[in-house]
Write a protein that holds these residues in place. Structure first.
Motif, PDB file in Angstrom:
ATOM      1  N   VAL A  63      -9.359  24.409  20.272  1.00 52.97           N
ATOM      2  CA  VAL A  63      -8.386  23.817  19.342  1.00 52.97           C
ATOM      3  C   VAL A  63      -7.823  22.570  20.015  1.00 52.97           C
ATOM      4  O   VAL A  63      -7.023  22.667  20.944  1.00 52.97           O
ATOM      5  CB  VAL A  63      -7.254  24.807  18.994  1.00 52.97           C
ATOM      6  CG1 VAL A  63      -6.326  24.206  17.946  1.00 52.97           C
ATOM      7  CG2 VAL A  63      -7.819  26.131  18.510  1.00 52.97           C
ATOM      8  N   ASN A  64      -8.232  21.396  19.542  1.00 52.07           N
ATOM      9  CA  ASN A  64      -7.828  20.143  20.186  1.00 52.07           C
ATOM     10  C   ASN A  64      -6.452  19.662  19.746  1.00 52.07           C
ATOM     11  O   ASN A  64      -5.807  18.899  20.451  1.00 52.07           O
ATOM     12  CB  ASN A  64      -8.869  19.059  19.923  1.00 52.07           C
ATOM     13  CG  ASN A  64     -10.158  19.310  20.698  1.00 52.07           C
ATOM     14  OD1 ASN A  64     -10.113  19.741  21.857  1.00 52.07           O
ATOM     15  ND2 ASN A  64     -11.303  19.085  20.064  1.00 52.07           N
ATOM     16  N   LYS A 102      -3.746  26.976  11.727  1.00 50.59           N
ATOM     17  CA  LYS A 102      -4.545  27.873  10.890  1.00 50.59           C
ATOM     18  C   LYS A 102      -5.516  28.694  11.732  1.00 50.59           C
ATOM     19  O   LYS A 102      -5.684  29.898  11.525  1.00 50.59           O
ATOM     20  CB  LYS A 102      -5.332  27.060   9.856  1.00 50.59           C
ATOM     21  CG  LYS A 102      -4.548  26.669   8.631  1.00 50.59           C
ATOM     22  CD  LYS A 102      -5.467  25.980   7.623  1.00 50.59           C
ATOM     23  CE  LYS A 102      -4.701  25.573   6.377  1.00 50.59           C
ATOM     24  NZ  LYS A 102      -5.589  24.879   5.407  1.00 50.59           N
ATOM     25  N   ILE A 103      -6.162  28.000  12.708  1.00 47.93           N
ATOM     26  CA  ILE A 103      -7.136  28.692  13.553  1.00 47.93           C
ATOM     27  C   ILE A 103      -6.445  29.722  14.440  1.00 47.93           C
ATOM     28  O   ILE A 103      -6.899  30.868  14.563  1.00 47.93           O
ATOM     29  CB  ILE A 103      -7.912  27.675  14.412  1.00 47.93           C
ATOM     30  CG1 ILE A 103      -8.782  26.787  13.521  1.00 47.93           C
ATOM     31  CG2 ILE A 103      -8.780  28.382  15.445  1.00 47.93           C
ATOM     32  CD1 ILE A 103      -9.424  25.617  14.244  1.00 47.93           C
ATOM     33  N   ILE A 104      -5.331  29.319  15.044  1.00 48.08           N
ATOM     34  CA  ILE A 104      -4.606  30.229  15.941  1.00 48.08           C
ATOM     35  C   ILE A 104      -4.128  31.465  15.173  1.00 48.08           C
ATOM     36  O   ILE A 104      -4.298  32.607  15.619  1.00 48.08           O
ATOM     37  CB  ILE A 104      -3.416  29.503  16.601  1.00 48.08           C
ATOM     38  CG1 ILE A 104      -3.938  28.394  17.524  1.00 48.08           C
ATOM     39  CG2 ILE A 104      -2.548  30.484  17.381  1.00 48.08           C
ATOM     40  CD1 ILE A 104      -2.873  27.407  17.963  1.00 48.08           C
ATOM     41  N   VAL A 131     -14.073  33.207  11.819  1.00 50.30           N
ATOM     42  CA  VAL A 131     -12.916  32.385  12.178  1.00 50.30           C
ATOM     43  C   VAL A 131     -13.243  31.390  13.293  1.00 50.30           C
ATOM     44  O   VAL A 131     -12.350  30.723  13.806  1.00 50.30           O
ATOM     45  CB  VAL A 131     -11.696  33.255  12.581  1.00 50.30           C
ATOM     46  CG1 VAL A 131     -11.253  34.098  11.410  1.00 50.30           C
ATOM     47  CG2 VAL A 131     -11.988  34.104  13.793  1.00 50.30           C
ATOM     48  N   THR A 132     -14.498  31.288  13.671  1.00 50.50           N
ATOM     49  CA  THR A 132     -14.928  30.249  14.615  1.00 50.50           C
ATOM     50  C   THR A 132     -15.770  29.221  13.868  1.00 50.50           C
ATOM     51  O   THR A 132     -16.409  29.530  12.867  1.00 50.50           O
ATOM     52  CB  THR A 132     -15.760  30.837  15.766  1.00 50.50           C
ATOM     53  OG1 THR A 132     -16.893  31.522  15.242  1.00 50.50           O
ATOM     54  CG2 THR A 132     -14.945  31.794  16.608  1.00 50.50           C
ATOM     55  N   ILE A 179      -7.844  26.835  24.140  1.00 48.81           N
ATOM     56  CA  ILE A 179      -8.921  27.673  23.612  1.00 48.81           C
ATOM     57  C   ILE A 179      -8.324  29.030  23.275  1.00 48.81           C
ATOM     58  O   ILE A 179      -7.673  29.659  24.113  1.00 48.81           O
ATOM     59  CB  ILE A 179     -10.066  27.837  24.631  1.00 48.81           C
ATOM     60  CG1 ILE A 179     -10.739  26.491  24.902  1.00 48.81           C
ATOM     61  CG2 ILE A 179     -11.106  28.833  24.103  1.00 48.81           C
ATOM     62  CD1 ILE A 179     -11.846  26.534  25.933  1.00 48.81           C
ATOM     63  N   VAL A 180      -8.487  29.443  22.030  1.00 53.37           N
ATOM     64  CA  VAL A 180      -8.060  30.788  21.632  1.00 53.37           C
ATOM     65  C   VAL A 180      -9.266  31.708  21.734  1.00 53.37           C
ATOM     66  O   VAL A 180     -10.392  31.319  21.410  1.00 53.37           O
ATOM     67  CB  VAL A 180      -7.467  30.826  20.211  1.00 53.37           C
ATOM     68  CG1 VAL A 180      -6.135  30.127  20.167  1.00 53.37           C
ATOM     69  CG2 VAL A 180      -8.411  30.231  19.192  1.00 53.37           C
TER      70      VAL A 180
END
Length: 458
Positions: free
Chosen positions: A150-151, A160-162, A102-103, A73-74
């Motif tokens: 983030v799985n 990309k999410i990180i 971004v979530t 989890i970020v």
């Protein structure tokens, strides 16, 4: 795996402009995993907080599920000691707007980033599959204003999410110091900040078919009146136009009598208002579409102007046993099917009263927002700079004050500078004098000082 991930985080931070004295990369994962104590995390913490112990303020924190980091989890976190320097930053609406974008459905954003008492909702906690990870998050549940599960952290989407979270944190910390840093931040955030391009004319046209009576609301310069005219032209309607003001009356809009100045003796003649003219034309030409455009509808006293015709604005009125007299020898029970109304309302006009709730129910409300337009005469950089200041500092209500795209169209650089000097600068100065956008005053002042060599405070 954790060592590799630490290098990845460090490289991202440096790519976005972080220097050696910008942050400390904390890592308590080895101790936590060895003792099986929930709460393992990696974090980018403010440099002044030190390498260990409790800390204050915002940080970028990653909670891994295990040593192999199968999921994580970020978060944007707040040190368990609360705020020392970042409380005012937490109050900026743009901070929440940024992390909200971004979530996704596997993330959560608090409504108030300064809140360090409310816990994460059960709905979010139930999404976490790893028991260890869930226990780690619960341990810090009050101080995590933005979280994203983030799985597959090493997959393309996971990275990309990180990177977007780190880029958002870099923006928060003002790390970017050159063009390359800013470009890297923009590229990391771009997939999450993209907004759908909407054809307002087409949207309003479709809405008009469904609702018949519409108000186009938005800040000045967003093209409300132009859109209304474009819709009328697109559907081939006969157009009638009027603009309301403080002195607009029932006799101007519906029916009244006026002195006949062409006669030597004092005489009065009947006067059909703009509404009655449009309505009468629609009744007499029932095969032709008719649109009445009312510009600045909220500038008039609507109760006085509309009078009894207020009753007629029901878009699904099938049968009525009430007959409304519009003018002598002109009565209607309902507005004809070929008759529609498009109104405009400037949301930046703070001197105006709130529109009656009953009127709101009778009209559909379409919001027009400032947007980038494709034109060689559109000064994109100026628009984006003003938009960024509003997005970061403006409350939801103050967003209605942002100058629209119409302010940024000019034939030359000199004309654009004049538009800034004589239109945008006085507008922003007026806002500030009224106590609006006070958090943004230094940003605005810096923009105007740099762009046109004018200070807001001289």
């Amino acid at each position: 795996m954790i060592s590799e991930f630490k290098n990845y985080i460090r490289n991202c931070a440096e790519k976005f402009g972080a220097k050696a004295d910008s942050y400390i990369l904390r890592d308590n994962t080895e101790i936590s995993f060895n003792t099986k104590t929930p709460g393992a995390y990696l974090g980018l913490v403010e440099f002044e907080e030190g390498n260990s112990g409790v800390y204050h303020d915002f940080s970028f924190v990653v909670f891994p599920s295990d040593e192999e980091m199968h999921s994580l989890i970020v978060t944007l976190g707040i040190g368990s000691q609360g705020f020392k320097n970042d409380y005012s930053l937490a109050s900026y609406p743009g901070l929440r707007r940024l992390f909200k974008k971004v979530t996704n459905e596997n993330g959560y954003c608090k409504t108030d980033f300064s809140d360090i008492e409310s816990s994460l909702p059960k709905k979010f906690l139930d999404l976490i599959e790893s028991d260890y990870l869930k226990k780690s998050i619960i341990k810090y549940k009050d101080v995590l204003p933005a979280c994203q599960i983030v799985n597959e952290p090493f997959g393309e989407e996971g990275k990309k999410i990180i990177e977007a979270f780190i880029a958002a944190y870099a923006k928060l910390r003002d790390w970017p110091s050159n063009k390359d840093h800013r470009k890297a931040v923009s590229e990391a955030l771009e997939p999450f900040l993209e907004t759908e391009t909407i054809d307002d004319t087409e949207e309003v046209k479709n809405l008009l078919n469904e609702r018949k009576y519409i108000v186009l609301q938005g800040p000045p310069g967003t093209g409300k009146t132009r859109t209304a005219k474009n819709v009328a032209e697109k559907i081939g309607a006969k157009t009638f136009f009027t603009q309301f003001h403080a002195e607009t009356s029932f006799s101007d809009f519906i029916f009244g009598i006026r002195p006949d100045t062409a006669n030597e003796e004092l005489r009065y003649k009947e006067n059909l208002g703009s509404f009655s003219e449009a309505l009468k034309y629609a009744v007499e030409h029932n095969k032709e579409k008719v649109i009445l455009i009312i510009d600045e509808i909220n500038r008039a006293n609507l109760s006085n102007v509309l009078g009894p015709i207020f009753y007629l604005f029901e878009h699904k009125m099938d049968v009525s046993n009430v007959e409304i007299e519009i003018a002598p020898n002109f009565k209607v029970k309902k507005l004809p099917e070929n008759f529609s109304v498009i109104s405009t309302m400037n949301t930046a006009d703070r001197s105006l009263a709130v529109v009656d709730f009953a009127l709101r129910r009778r009209f559909a409300w379409y919001t027009m927002k400032p947007k980038i337009i494709k034109s060689r005469n559109f000064f994109n950089e100026d628009f984006i700079k003003i938009q960024e200041i509003f997005n970061w500092y403006a409350s939801s209500t103050e967003l209605n004050l942002q100058p629209g795209q119409g302010y940024f169209i000019a034939e030359s650089e000199d004309e654009m500078k004049n538009r800034i000097r004589y239109e945008i600068f006085p507008l922003i100065k007026e806002y500030l004098q009224e106590g609006l956008l006070s958090n943004a005053k230094e940003e605005f002042n810096n923009y105007f000082s740099t762009r046109i060599n004018l200070s807001l405070f001289e």
